[in-house]
Write a protein that holds these residues in place. Structure first.
Motif, PDB file in Angstrom:
ATOM      1  N   ARG A 116       5.540   3.231 -13.389  1.00  0.00           N
ATOM      2  CA  ARG A 116       4.247   3.129 -12.710  1.00  0.00           C
ATOM      3  C   ARG A 116       3.192   2.518 -13.617  1.00  0.00           C
ATOM      4  O   ARG A 116       3.313   2.521 -14.856  1.00  0.00           O
ATOM      5  N   THR A 202      12.407   3.628  -6.232  1.00  0.00           N
ATOM      6  CA  THR A 202      11.101   3.790  -5.607  1.00  0.00           C
ATOM      7  C   THR A 202       9.976   3.434  -6.572  1.00  0.00           C
ATOM      8  O   THR A 202      10.188   3.275  -7.772  1.00  0.00           O
ATOM      9  N   LEU A 203       8.779   3.325  -6.006  1.00  0.00           N
ATOM     10  CA  LEU A 203       7.602   2.900  -6.756  1.00  0.00           C
ATOM     11  C   LEU A 203       6.585   4.028  -6.773  1.00  0.00           C
ATOM     12  O   LEU A 203       6.089   4.447  -5.722  1.00  0.00           O
ATOM     13  N   ASP A 204       6.272   4.526  -7.965  1.00  0.00           N
ATOM     14  CA  ASP A 204       5.368   5.655  -8.140  1.00  0.00           C
ATOM     15  C   ASP A 204       3.942   5.147  -8.338  1.00  0.00           C
ATOM     16  O   ASP A 204       3.685   4.294  -9.196  1.00  0.00           O
ATOM     17  N   THR A 206       1.849   3.147  -6.677  1.00  0.00           N
ATOM     18  CA  THR A 206       1.810   1.698  -6.669  1.00  0.00           C
ATOM     19  C   THR A 206       0.561   1.180  -5.954  1.00  0.00           C
ATOM     20  O   THR A 206      -0.260   1.946  -5.454  1.00  0.00           O
ATOM     21  N   ARG A 216       9.513  -4.729  -7.850  1.00  0.00           N
ATOM     22  CA  ARG A 216      10.122  -4.517  -6.537  1.00  0.00           C
ATOM     23  C   ARG A 216      10.683  -5.816  -5.984  1.00  0.00           C
ATOM     24  O   ARG A 216      11.795  -5.842  -5.436  1.00  0.00           O
ATOM     25  N   TYR A 235      10.882   1.481  -2.001  1.00  0.00           N
ATOM     26  CA  TYR A 235       9.649   1.753  -1.263  1.00  0.00           C
ATOM     27  C   TYR A 235       8.779   2.677  -2.115  1.00  0.00           C
ATOM     28  O   TYR A 235       9.249   3.245  -3.104  1.00  0.00           O
ATOM     29  N   PRO A 236       7.515   2.881  -1.755  1.00  0.00           N
ATOM     30  CA  PRO A 236       6.653   3.768  -2.547  1.00  0.00           C
ATOM     31  C   PRO A 236       7.069   5.232  -2.427  1.00  0.00           C
ATOM     32  O   PRO A 236       7.162   5.779  -1.331  1.00  0.00           O
ATOM     33  N   TYR A 275      -2.383   5.539  -2.963  1.00  0.00           N
ATOM     34  CA  TYR A 275      -1.345   5.347  -3.975  1.00  0.00           C
ATOM     35  C   TYR A 275      -0.147   4.560  -3.454  1.00  0.00           C
ATOM     36  O   TYR A 275       0.918   4.552  -4.082  1.00  0.00           O
ATOM     37  N   GLU A 276      -0.292   3.887  -2.331  1.00  0.00           N
ATOM     38  CA  GLU A 276       0.792   3.099  -1.751  1.00  0.00           C
ATOM     39  C   GLU A 276       0.298   1.710  -1.383  1.00  0.00           C
ATOM     40  O   GLU A 276      -0.900   1.497  -1.166  1.00  0.00           O
ATOM     41  N   ASP A 277       1.227   0.785  -1.264  1.00  0.00           N
ATOM     42  CA  ASP A 277       0.886  -0.611  -1.029  1.00  0.00           C
ATOM     43  C   ASP A 277       0.988  -1.019   0.436  1.00  0.00           C
ATOM     44  O   ASP A 277       1.023  -2.211   0.742  1.00  0.00           O
ATOM     45  N   THR A 384       1.006  12.433  -3.500  1.00  0.00           N
ATOM     46  CA  THR A 384       0.809  11.188  -2.771  1.00  0.00           C
ATOM     47  C   THR A 384       1.280  11.314  -1.328  1.00  0.00           C
ATOM     48  O   THR A 384       2.015  12.237  -0.970  1.00  0.00           O
TER      49      THR A 384
END
Length: 508
Positions: A116, A202-204, A206, A216, A235-236, A275-277, A384
């Motif tokens: 992250r 996964t994406l922490d 992001t 990603r 994914y996040p 905290y997500e895209d 999140t």
């Protein structure tokens, strides 16, 4: 009864205890490594001891749910900090081939977490220098990704961001990211080779632009080349993934669980998240797939209801947020009424509260106190939006498999207590009772914090039980609350729910 080995990213209750509880409520036998093999905050676990434990237990297991960072780098947080060489990490990854040779029928569900770019200047969960250089590293991260996507027009901004950082710090930070990315790419090869049953990376924490988004895209491109999308997700998310992959493991021979999603507001699916895209609706689809679930096309075909409290327009950090969260785009009393109706019909309802990160929305919590909360299939409102959604999906998808009612009620109570009573109400009170505590390390104030925590939370837990669970015929034992780490962010609340034994019949 399936036997599942679980190797979590760390030992916090939501990452270790929650998946164990979810497994046990379905009758699964859940095995976890000895404590010394797992990380303690930023101290790495013993990877050699973990390997030995896996080799000892693989032959008798049906499934393994495993965090790659724990196996290869000592844990999710240590993976951001340790200097272990890539070759060493890849050598530890080979353990998975050994496990498959020992037990060809073993299903391995693995997950990794893209390093992250932390939103705050935490010197403990990140490299120690992040406390000083966090803003500059975040600026570089965004500038690099903008340049990668948009080309020459962003070069001057990238050059300026690079010049603002000491060269050695930037090189070290990027080197850690590159090592971990190479580990995840190697895991994709294991997936292609049939060693893994499913892989999630996964994406922490992001965001739309940043090095995590860049990583990603590289993972997605490699998945395209290998043709592994049927068994791969990115994914996040992060801390909730053990619950998602456990759901896949326990439902392995069943059709995908179908979820009917209902929102608290008209714009729920399009609500923005901190905290997500991506917007809430797209994040929900990703988390459903991550757990092996799918959207129900009609209400009547749903296996469970995922009820999602979204912000009116976008998440806010401070309650109440009248500008973006508590807006006329939603009407919470009507949402609470809908929950009451769904529960009255005996449907499996899992409630995910993502209006605010890091705890339940206090207004919704008050509105649902007249509902039969013990009848919920699941509840989640922690950290999140991804953490919350992944946990709530697991609760809902596993609801049809529940064989141990006491275990299900214990898991549900733990989340109601932690996500609402602690995170939304008690944690701010404990913080206000301390003297300007650091969010990263309480130091000498930890003892006072834990004493205040026990004083406040224990009667609240009992009150929650008495109001919603006491008539269930079950018994609650409450242990001494404390903090998982030397910070207020995560509490530990020992609870045990057991079936009440009927009185012994007299011997004639």
């Amino acid at each position: 009864m399936p036997r599942v080995l679980l190797v979590p990213p760390d030992t916090r209750p939501p990452t270790l205890e929650l998946p164990v509880q979810l497994g046990r409520m379905t009758g699964a036998e859940m095995l976890t490594p000895p404590a010394g093999a797992l990380p303690d905050f930023f101290t790495p676990g013993d990877t050699g001891a973990l390997r030995s434990w896996l080799l000892e237990n693989a032959a008798g297991a049906d499934a393994l749910v495993l965090c790659l960072e724990t196996l290869c780098l000592g844990g999710m947080i240590p993976a951001r900090r340790v200097s272990d060489a890539l070759e060493v990490a890849l050598g530890r990854l080979e353990t998975l081939r050994e496990l498959k040779r020992l037990n060809p029928a073993l299903h391995i569900y693995a997950f990794g977490v893209v390093v992250r770019v932390a939103h705050d200047n935490d010197p403990h969960e990140e490299k120690p220098y992040y406390g000083e250089w966090g803003p500059e590293l975040r600026a570089y991260s965004a500038a690099f990704d903008r340049h990668a996507r948009h080309g020459a027009a962003e070069k001057s901004a990238l050059d300026a961001a690079r010049a603002a950082l000491p060269a050695d710090i930037l090189a070290d930070w990027l080197g850690t990211r590159e090592r971990n990315r190479a580990l995840h790419l190697a895991a994709l090869d294991l997936l292609k080779g049939g060693i893994l049953t499913h892989l999630s990376v996964t994406l922490d924490d992001t965001s739309e632009y940043g090095l995590a988004a860049f990583d990603r895209r590289l993972l997605e491109a490699r998945a395209d080349e290998l043709g592994v999308w049927a068994h791969f997700d990115t994914y996040p998310g992060a801390d909730e993934v053990p619950c998602a992959l456990l759901t896949r493991a326990l439902r392995h021979h069943l059709p995908p669980a179908r979820a009917w999603v209902t929102y608290s507001g008209t714009l729920g699916a399009g609500a923005g998240l901190i905290y997500e895209d991506r917007p809430a609706g797209e994040l929900i689809k990703a988390h459903l797939r991550g757990a092996g679930c799918t959207l129900a096309r009609q209400f009547g075909e749903a296996d469970f209801i995922l009820a999602v409290n979204t912000p009116g327009r976008r998440q806010g950090n401070v309650q109440p947020d009248l500008a973006t969260v508590d807006t006329p785009d939603r009407h919470l009393p009507a949402f609470a009424d809908d929950l009451r109706d769904l529960l009255s019909r005996g449907l499996a309802v899992s409630l995910a509260d993502i209006a605010y990160p890091n705890g339940a929305e206090r207004r919704l919590w008050q509105l649902i106190q007249d509902l039969p909360l013990a009848q919920l299939a699941g509840y989640s409102a922690w950290n999140t939006a991804g953490n919350t959604l992944g946990s709530a999906v697991a609760f809902g998808a596993l609801a049809p498999l529940v064989t141990d009612r006491a275990a299900q009620q214990q898991a549900l109570l733990a989340r109601l207590m932690d996500d609402a009573l602690y995170q939304a109400f008690t944690r701010p009170e404990v913080r206000s009772a301390l003297e300007n505590p650091s969010p990263f390390d309480l130091g000498e104030q930890r003892g006072a914090a834990e004493a205040k925590l026990r004083e406040v939370i224990t009667p609240r837990i009992q009150s929650l039980w008495d109001r919603h669970f006491a008539a269930s015929g079950l018994h609650l034992s409450i242990g001494a609350a404390h903090l998982a780490w030397p910070r207020l962010f995560t509490g530990v609340f020992p609870l045990t729910v057991t079936a009440t034994r009927p009185p012994a019949r007299p011997v004639p």
